[in-house]
Design an enzyme around this catalytic site. Structure first.
Site, PDB file in Angstrom:
ATOM      1  N   LYS A   8     123.556  42.006  95.144  1.00  0.00           N
ATOM      2  CA  LYS A   8     122.238  41.361  95.108  1.00  0.00           C
ATOM      3  C   LYS A   8     121.352  42.027  94.057  1.00  0.00           C
ATOM      4  O   LYS A   8     121.679  43.120  93.568  1.00  0.00           O
ATOM      5  CB  LYS A   8     121.590  41.470  96.496  1.00  0.00           C
ATOM      6  CG  LYS A   8     121.317  42.895  96.946  1.00  0.00           C
ATOM      7  CD  LYS A   8     120.975  42.967  98.431  1.00  0.00           C
ATOM      8  CE  LYS A   8     120.744  44.389  98.874  1.00  0.00           C
ATOM      9  NZ  LYS A   8     120.610  44.505 100.336  1.00  0.00           N
ATOM     10  N   ARG A 102     114.417  42.658 111.406  1.00  0.00           N
ATOM     11  CA  ARG A 102     114.210  41.933 110.155  1.00  0.00           C
ATOM     12  C   ARG A 102     114.709  40.501 110.341  1.00  0.00           C
ATOM     13  O   ARG A 102     113.916  39.575 110.332  1.00  0.00           O
ATOM     14  CB  ARG A 102     114.933  42.646 109.007  1.00  0.00           C
ATOM     15  CG  ARG A 102     114.669  42.046 107.646  1.00  0.00           C
ATOM     16  CD  ARG A 102     115.157  42.916 106.500  1.00  0.00           C
ATOM     17  NE  ARG A 102     116.618  43.006 106.370  1.00  0.00           N
ATOM     18  CZ  ARG A 102     117.243  43.625 105.374  1.00  0.00           C
ATOM     19  NH1 ARG A 102     116.552  44.229 104.416  1.00  0.00           N
ATOM     20  NH2 ARG A 102     118.567  43.673 105.319  1.00  0.00           N
ATOM     21  N   HIS A 132     122.800  44.898 110.497  1.00  0.00           N
ATOM     22  CA  HIS A 132     122.429  45.850 109.445  1.00  0.00           C
ATOM     23  C   HIS A 132     121.886  47.119 110.088  1.00  0.00           C
ATOM     24  O   HIS A 132     121.057  47.056 110.993  1.00  0.00           O
ATOM     25  CB  HIS A 132     121.377  45.204 108.536  1.00  0.00           C
ATOM     26  CG  HIS A 132     121.176  45.936 107.241  1.00  0.00           C
ATOM     27  ND1 HIS A 132     122.225  46.417 106.486  1.00  0.00           N
ATOM     28  CD2 HIS A 132     120.050  46.249 106.558  1.00  0.00           C
ATOM     29  CE1 HIS A 132     121.736  47.002 105.394  1.00  0.00           C
ATOM     30  NE2 HIS A 132     120.426  46.914 105.412  1.00  0.00           N
ATOM     31  N   ARG A 187     129.943  46.842 103.873  1.00  0.00           N
ATOM     32  CA  ARG A 187     129.179  46.141 102.828  1.00  0.00           C
ATOM     33  C   ARG A 187     128.556  47.213 101.948  1.00  0.00           C
ATOM     34  O   ARG A 187     127.503  47.759 102.259  1.00  0.00           O
ATOM     35  CB  ARG A 187     128.063  45.282 103.443  1.00  0.00           C
ATOM     36  CG  ARG A 187     128.547  44.133 104.320  1.00  0.00           C
ATOM     37  CD  ARG A 187     127.373  43.247 104.727  1.00  0.00           C
ATOM     38  NE  ARG A 187     126.286  43.972 105.323  1.00  0.00           N
ATOM     39  CZ  ARG A 187     126.155  44.249 106.615  1.00  0.00           C
ATOM     40  NH1 ARG A 187     127.067  43.856 107.479  1.00  0.00           N
ATOM     41  NH2 ARG A 187     125.118  44.927 107.052  1.00  0.00           N
ATOM     42  N   TYR A 231      96.795  56.935  76.453  1.00  0.00           N
ATOM     43  CA  TYR A 231      95.706  56.243  77.155  1.00  0.00           C
ATOM     44  C   TYR A 231      95.026  57.173  78.160  1.00  0.00           C
ATOM     45  O   TYR A 231      95.687  57.955  78.839  1.00  0.00           O
ATOM     46  CB  TYR A 231      96.259  55.059  77.937  1.00  0.00           C
ATOM     47  CG  TYR A 231      96.642  53.870  77.092  1.00  0.00           C
ATOM     48  CD1 TYR A 231      95.708  53.220  76.294  1.00  0.00           C
ATOM     49  CD2 TYR A 231      97.950  53.384  77.117  1.00  0.00           C
ATOM     50  CE1 TYR A 231      96.070  52.108  75.531  1.00  0.00           C
ATOM     51  CE2 TYR A 231      98.310  52.274  76.373  1.00  0.00           C
ATOM     52  CZ  TYR A 231      97.369  51.644  75.578  1.00  0.00           C
ATOM     53  OH  TYR A 231      97.732  50.551  74.841  1.00  0.00           O
ATOM     54  N   CYS A 278     103.076  54.251  78.538  1.00  0.00           N
ATOM     55  CA  CYS A 278     102.462  52.994  78.080  1.00  0.00           C
ATOM     56  C   CYS A 278     103.368  51.819  78.450  1.00  0.00           C
ATOM     57  O   CYS A 278     104.443  52.001  79.016  1.00  0.00           O
ATOM     58  CB  CYS A 278     102.286  53.003  76.557  1.00  0.00           C
ATOM     59  SG  CYS A 278     101.521  54.459  75.857  1.00  0.00           S
ATOM     60  N   MET A 279     102.954  50.617  78.080  1.00  0.00           N
ATOM     61  CA  MET A 279     103.771  49.448  78.405  1.00  0.00           C
ATOM     62  C   MET A 279     105.136  49.517  77.711  1.00  0.00           C
ATOM     63  O   MET A 279     106.172  49.241  78.326  1.00  0.00           O
ATOM     64  CB  MET A 279     103.047  48.164  77.978  1.00  0.00           C
ATOM     65  CG  MET A 279     103.803  46.901  78.355  1.00  0.00           C
ATOM     66  SD  MET A 279     103.011  45.405  77.758  1.00  0.00           S
ATOM     67  CE  MET A 279     101.570  45.304  78.788  1.00  0.00           C
ATOM     68  N   ASP A 280     105.132  49.910  76.435  1.00  0.00           N
ATOM     69  CA  ASP A 280     106.359  49.819  75.645  1.00  0.00           C
ATOM     70  C   ASP A 280     106.780  51.133  74.996  1.00  0.00           C
ATOM     71  O   ASP A 280     107.758  51.167  74.257  1.00  0.00           O
ATOM     72  CB  ASP A 280     106.166  48.807  74.509  1.00  0.00           C
ATOM     73  CG  ASP A 280     105.515  47.540  75.001  1.00  0.00           C
ATOM     74  OD1 ASP A 280     106.128  46.878  75.854  1.00  0.00           O
ATOM     75  OD2 ASP A 280     104.387  47.236  74.571  1.00  0.00           O
TER      76      ASP A 280
HETATM   77  C1  LIG Z   1     121.308  45.590 100.853  1.00  0.00           C
HETATM   78  C2  LIG Z   1     122.177  45.416 102.039  1.00  0.00           C
HETATM   79  C3  LIG Z   1     123.385  46.142 102.148  1.00  0.00           C
HETATM   80  C4  LIG Z   1     123.777  47.245 101.210  1.00  0.00           C
HETATM   81  O1  LIG Z   1     123.031  48.383 101.529  1.00  0.00           O
HETATM   82  P1  LIG Z   1     123.312  49.778 100.759  1.00  0.00           P
HETATM   83  O2  LIG Z   1     122.432  50.753 101.441  1.00  0.00           O
HETATM   84  O3  LIG Z   1     122.916  49.544  99.343  1.00  0.00           O
HETATM   85  O4  LIG Z   1     124.763  50.041 100.916  1.00  0.00           O
HETATM   86  C5  LIG Z   1     124.224  45.850 103.205  1.00  0.00           C
HETATM   87  N1  LIG Z   1     123.888  44.899 104.106  1.00  0.00           N
HETATM   88  C6  LIG Z   1     122.734  44.211 104.058  1.00  0.00           C
HETATM   89  C7  LIG Z   1     122.425  43.209 105.099  1.00  0.00           C
HETATM   90  C8  LIG Z   1     121.829  44.460 103.033  1.00  0.00           C
HETATM   91  O5  LIG Z   1     120.671  43.788 102.985  1.00  0.00           O
END
Ligand SMILES: *Cc1c(COP(=O)(O)O)cnc(C)c1O
Length: 341
Positions: A8, A102, A132, A187, A231, A278-280
């Site tokens: 993601k 969540r 999770h 995951r 700045y 700065c920005m850049d």
């Molecule tokens: C982002 C996410 C993960 C991965 O988490 P890490 O800490 O980066 O391994 C796994 N499961 C869900 C549901 C997540 O949102």
């Protein structure tokens, strides 16, 4: 245990198409993303196998889930009902909320979860369950994680007769430091990229950050006592100094919160940021570093000589986590992919 690669947020800033394709070519067959556009993006790069959306997809886009063979997380009973009422019959997996609050069915009531899972197993192509973990990276909170895993296992056990092929409850920290007989995948997100879930963690030997962020010195100058830099004139020069400017700033995702706190590496030495980012562009103190010139390489994240600076180190300096640092590197910074040595 197999790996579900979490790609993601553009693979945590690393570039989702390149990362997912490389993992696919190395045998990974399960991927997770946060939304349907990310899912279609990696599918379009030639990634086959399972792509699970961990978050919300508007019901109006359910047709695309089927067209691209994408698996949707069911965030609630209400959402499952809406998808079903809209005629969706594609692949999906129920999220279970074992304590993060969540998304997901509230696992504190396993009987209610069982009822909802059974109902939608008939209506939709339900092929899994997941939860999770929210503190698996924190040694002092092991008991909470074990409770989350136990709740997940209980619910998976209640519906074992459905033979759902994909039940999974581990993130990077869970996969590293916890165990579940039920979980078919870890995951893995942050650890795929070689970073830590939390700054206090020690990763197993051999895991190295995947990403290096380099920039270049655009100008070197001498400054004198009484001069101020950047700045807001936040830095006043106290002694004759040599300052190098680099063409990287907060628009590249180098946080302005690192003004006066961060450092880059040049010729194997630390070059502290002087004044505000700065920005850049930003300015670095190179007074004690010999041989810095226009065109010298400056490492923002990575190794130079015997010195290393990681995304986790930078994050720690301004009170965030490595995840946010790498996700924040903006799209105008070129990604170049090298084969491992
Ligand atoms: C982002 C996410 C993960 C991965 O988490 P890490 O800490 O980066 O391994 C796994 N499961 C869900 C549901 C997540 O949102």
């Amino acid at each position: 245990m197999q790996v579900m690669a979490v790609v993601k947020a553009d693979a945590y800033g690393h570039g989702d198409q390149a990362v997912a394709k490389r993992l696919f070519d190395h045998g990974v067959r399960h991927f997770a993303v946060s939304n349907i556009d990310e899912a279609i993006h990696i599918r379009s790069a030639g990634v086959e196998g399972q792509i699970l959306i961990l978050g919300y997809t508007p019901v109006g886009r359910a047709g695309e889930l089927v067209r691209y063979d994408i698996t949707q997380a069911l965030l609630s009973e209400e959402y499952a009902e809406q998808l079903s009422a809209a005629g969706f019959r594609g692949k999906c997996q129920f999220a279970l909320d074992t304590g993060m609050r969540r998304i997901g069915l509230n696992a504190d009531d396993p009987a209610a979860c069982e009822r909802v899972i059974r109902k939608y197993a008939e209506k939709l192509q339900l092929d899994g369950l997941f939860t999770h973990l929210c503190v698996a990276d924190t040694p002092q909170q092991q008991a909470f994680t074990e409770k989350q895993i136990a709740l997940f296992e209980e619910i998976a056990g209640r519906v074992a007769d459905l033979h759902l092929p994909y039940c999974h409850c581990m993130n990077s920290a869970g996969g590293l430091w916890h165990h579940s007989e039920v979980s078919c995948f870890a995951r893995l997100g942050i650890i795929l990229y070689g970073l830590k879930p939390d700054y206090v963690n020690t990763l197993p030997a051999g895991i190295e950050p995947a990403l290096t962020w380099k920039t270049v010195v655009s100008m070197v100058k001498a400054v004198k006592p009484g001069d101020t830099i950047g700045y807001g004139r936040s830095f006043t020069v106290q002694r004759p100094m040599t300052v190098a400017t680099v063409p990287t700033g907060y628009a590249d995702g180098y946080s302005r919160l690192l003004s006066g706190k961060g450092w880059a590496l040049i010729n194997g030495r630390k070059a502290p940021i002087v004044g505000r980012v700065c920005m850049d562009q930003m300015m670095l103190d190179v007074t004690d570093i010999p041989g810095v010139h226009m065109g010298s390489q400056a490492v923002l994240i990575g190794k130079s000589g015997n010195e290393t600076i990681t995304a986790d180190d930078l994050a720690h300096v301004y009170g965030t986590i490595g995840y946010e640092v790498v996700c924040g590197i903006s799209k105008r910074v070129d990604r170049i992919y090298l084969d491992p040595k």
